[in-house]
Design an enzyme around this catalytic site. Structure first.
Site, short mmCIF file in Angstrom:
data_model
loop_
_atom_site.label_atom_id
_atom_site.label_comp_id
_atom_site.label_asym_id
_atom_site.label_seq_id
_atom_site.Cartn_x
_atom_site.Cartn_y
_atom_site.Cartn_z
N ASP A 117 -10.02 8.29 5.17
CA ASP A 117 -9.90 7.10 6.03
C ASP A 117 -11.19 6.82 6.78
O ASP A 117 -11.84 7.74 7.30
CB ASP A 117 -8.82 7.34 7.10
CG ASP A 117 -7.42 7.31 6.52
OD1 ASP A 117 -7.26 7.06 5.31
OD2 ASP A 117 -6.47 7.53 7.30
N ARG A 170 -7.45 3.80 -2.91
CA ARG A 170 -8.29 4.50 -1.95
C ARG A 170 -8.78 5.78 -2.61
O ARG A 170 -7.99 6.64 -2.93
CB ARG A 170 -7.47 4.78 -0.70
CG ARG A 170 -7.24 3.54 0.18
CD ARG A 170 -8.50 3.21 0.97
NE ARG A 170 -8.98 4.45 1.59
CZ ARG A 170 -8.40 5.01 2.65
NH1 ARG A 170 -7.40 4.42 3.26
NH2 ARG A 170 -8.86 6.14 3.13
N ASP A 229 1.00 5.10 0.36
CA ASP A 229 0.29 6.26 0.87
C ASP A 229 0.89 7.55 0.27
O ASP A 229 1.89 7.48 -0.46
CB ASP A 229 0.36 6.26 2.40
CG ASP A 229 -0.86 6.91 3.03
OD1 ASP A 229 -1.58 7.64 2.34
OD2 ASP A 229 -1.10 6.69 4.24
N LYS A 236 0.85 -1.19 0.00
CA LYS A 236 0.00 0.00 0.00
C LYS A 236 0.89 1.23 0.00
O LYS A 236 1.75 1.37 0.87
CB LYS A 236 -0.90 -0.01 1.24
CG LYS A 236 -1.68 1.28 1.50
CD LYS A 236 -2.58 1.14 2.72
CE LYS A 236 -3.12 2.47 3.23
NZ LYS A 236 -3.90 2.30 4.47
#
Ligand SMILES: *[C@@H]1O[C@H](CO)[C@@H](O)[C@H](O)[C@H]1NC(C)=O
Ligand SMILES: *[C@@H]1O[C@H](CO)[C@@H](O)[C@H](O)[C@H]1NC(C)=O
Ligand SMILES: *[C@@H]1O[C@H](CO)[C@@H](O)[C@H](O)[C@H]1NC(C)=O
Ligand SMILES: *[C@@H]1O[C@H](CO)[C@@H](O)[C@H](O)[C@H]1NC(C)=O
Length: 434
Positions: free
Chosen positions: A219, A215, A158, A156
């Site tokens: 969050d 994403r 970010d 992942k």
């Protein structure tokens, strides 16, 4: 619009290119540390909950011993705060030696021995969101190689402490670098979430070519309000998001918080049902050591999982927003089947919602309907009125089979179904599903 038309249009768009690593042909499933365990690095005062080798080994044990792995929950994903604050003498990232005494290779061996997979986390910027070393452009190749050497299965990426220019270069570059290692590594990009999630800034065609999942939005937090805001954003923007998804490339509305502190059982069923409609990755972020049997049975519901994992990989849509605050969602599935979710946004009491499959644009025929959370089965003609009782902030979820053709003898000369042979139940008391 009629669903048959939708279906063929979507099936076409689903054949556009996905990242060519052969991975994640259905949405990935597993466990991810972040929402539940955050950046808890206090292993002295909080040894059971700190981000450490022991935590991931505990979760691996639970996944492999409590029936999760067999249902498809195979990824165990480390999020932020795993690394040492310094790179090693060769410039490589390294796990914090106090909290990960065996290093990442020990964890990946432990997982692979149990038929599980390991995910890890990095960040495009100068620092990760939690303040650990980032992976700026000049570190992309070395970090990709390090993860491959450790036999990591998913990564992942970010975007804290980076900017637009760096992201535009870095996300595709990391995709190339992961590919160049020769190890298939599922690639999760946080890029669109940093660009507002929508075109023209976000190019979903490009994302599908370089990432397996991404994403799109903020969050998730341990609250019902957070779940609802995510649901609203994803379905308000469904015309943009649906064509972006397909086998190997998924929109990611973020983790399942079922089994944590905030959601009631009804709300937990709602999150599970709507994540299945969205063809969302199913990463639980909870404590599998202490999860309640109620939360577990929702997360382990085989029919919801099979809807989520449908091989066509078509993301579903919201088809109705009623004034009564009932919303209806629909997802086409393989073999002419489909899923329906009736979702109540009310806050008073169970609401009796009356409709028919015909009103939901199902074609003429007789359908086998399976209620996913009560295990009840029934047969419904498209024109039959029925009532579902939907709890406040809860759902009723159905798996609907392909239509069985109405018997020949029951059609008139022009091919119209003759209602009377079905008992003329149009005005009868509607069926109730509880
Ligand atoms: C059913 O199709 C009609 C005609 O295309 C459309 O106006 C209507 O919104 C559809 N209803 C649902 C529930 O999708
Ligand atoms: C790398 O990309 C090529 C070409 O798209 C593909 O055939 C290959 O399977 C990829 N390898 C890995 C390890 O992802
Ligand atoms: C973006 O970040 C890079 C690397 O930190 C920096 O060199 C560049 O000037 C930044 N660009 C903008 C537009 O802020
Ligand atoms: C989006 O990405 C695709 C594939 O990389 C590219 O062909 C297309 O030109 C891009 N679209 C825009 C508007 O930049």
């Amino acid at each position: 619009m009629y669903f048959a038309v939708f279906l063929s249009a979507l099936a076409l768009s689903a054949t556009t290119f996905a990242l060519d690593n052969g991975l994640m042909r259905t949405p990935p499933m597993g466990w991810l540390a972040w929402e539940r365990f955050r950046c808890d690095i206090d292993c002295t005062d909080d040894p059971k909950n700190c981000i450490s080798e022991d935590l991931f080994i505990d979760m691996a044990d639970r996944l492999s011993e409590d029936g999760w792995r067999e249902l498809g929950y195979v990824y165990v994903n480390i999020d932020d705060c795993w690394s040492s604050k310094q790179r090693d003498e060769k410039g490589r990232l390294q796990a914090d030696p106090k909290r990960f005494p065996g290093g990442i290779p020990k964890l990946s061996r432990y997982l692979h021995d149990r038929g599980l997979k390991l995910g890890i986390y990095g960040d495009m910027g100068t620092l990760t969101c939690g303040g650990y070393p980032g992976t700026p452009l000049d570190k992309i190749e070395i970090d990709a190689q390090t993860f491959a050497d450790w036999e990591v299965d998913m990564f992942k990426f970010d975007g804290c402490y980076s900017n637009e220019t760096v992201q535009e270069k870095g996300y595709p570059l990391m995709s190339k670098a992961l590919n160049a290692t020769g190890r298939p590594i599922g690639y999760s990009c946080s890029w669109p979430a940093y660009q507002g999630g929508l075109p023209p800034k976000v190019n979903y065609t490009q994302l599908g070519e370089i990432c397996n999942l991404w994403r799109n939005y903020g969050d998730i937090q341990d609250s019902w309000g957070s779940v609802v805001s995510i649901v609203d954003w994803f379905f308000d923007n469904q015309e943009v998001l649906i064509p972006a998804a397909g086998p190997g490339r998924w929109n990611d509305p973020d983790m399942l918080i079922i089994g944590d502190f905030a959601l009631s059982m009804d709300q937990s069923r709602s999150q599970m049902a709507l994540w299945a409609i969205m063809a969302a990755p199913l990463f639980m972020s909870n404590d599998l050591r202490t999860i309640s049997s109620g939360a577990r049975s929702i997360l382990q519901n085989k029919m919801v999982i099979s809807i989520n994992q449908d091989p066509l990989g078509i993301q579903g849509r919201r088809i109705l927003k009623e004034k009564s605050n009932i919303q209806v969602f629909w997802r086409p599935l393989s073999d002419g089947a489909s899923a329906l979710v009736f979702f109540s946004r009310r806050s008073d009491m169970p609401y009796r919602y009356k409709t028919s499959l015909k009103k939901l644009n199902y074609t003429t025929g007789s359908y086998k309907v399976y209620d996913v959370f009560t295990d009840k089965t029934t047969t419904l003609k498209d024109s039959t009125d029925f009532v579902v009782s939907v709890n406040p902030s809860g759902v009723v979820m159905w798996h609907v089979s392909a239509p069985a053709k109405l018997n020949q003898r029951h059609f008139d000369r022009r091919g119209n179904a003759m209602e009377s042979v079905f008992g003329g139940d149009e005005n009868a008391i509607p069926r109730v599903f509880l």
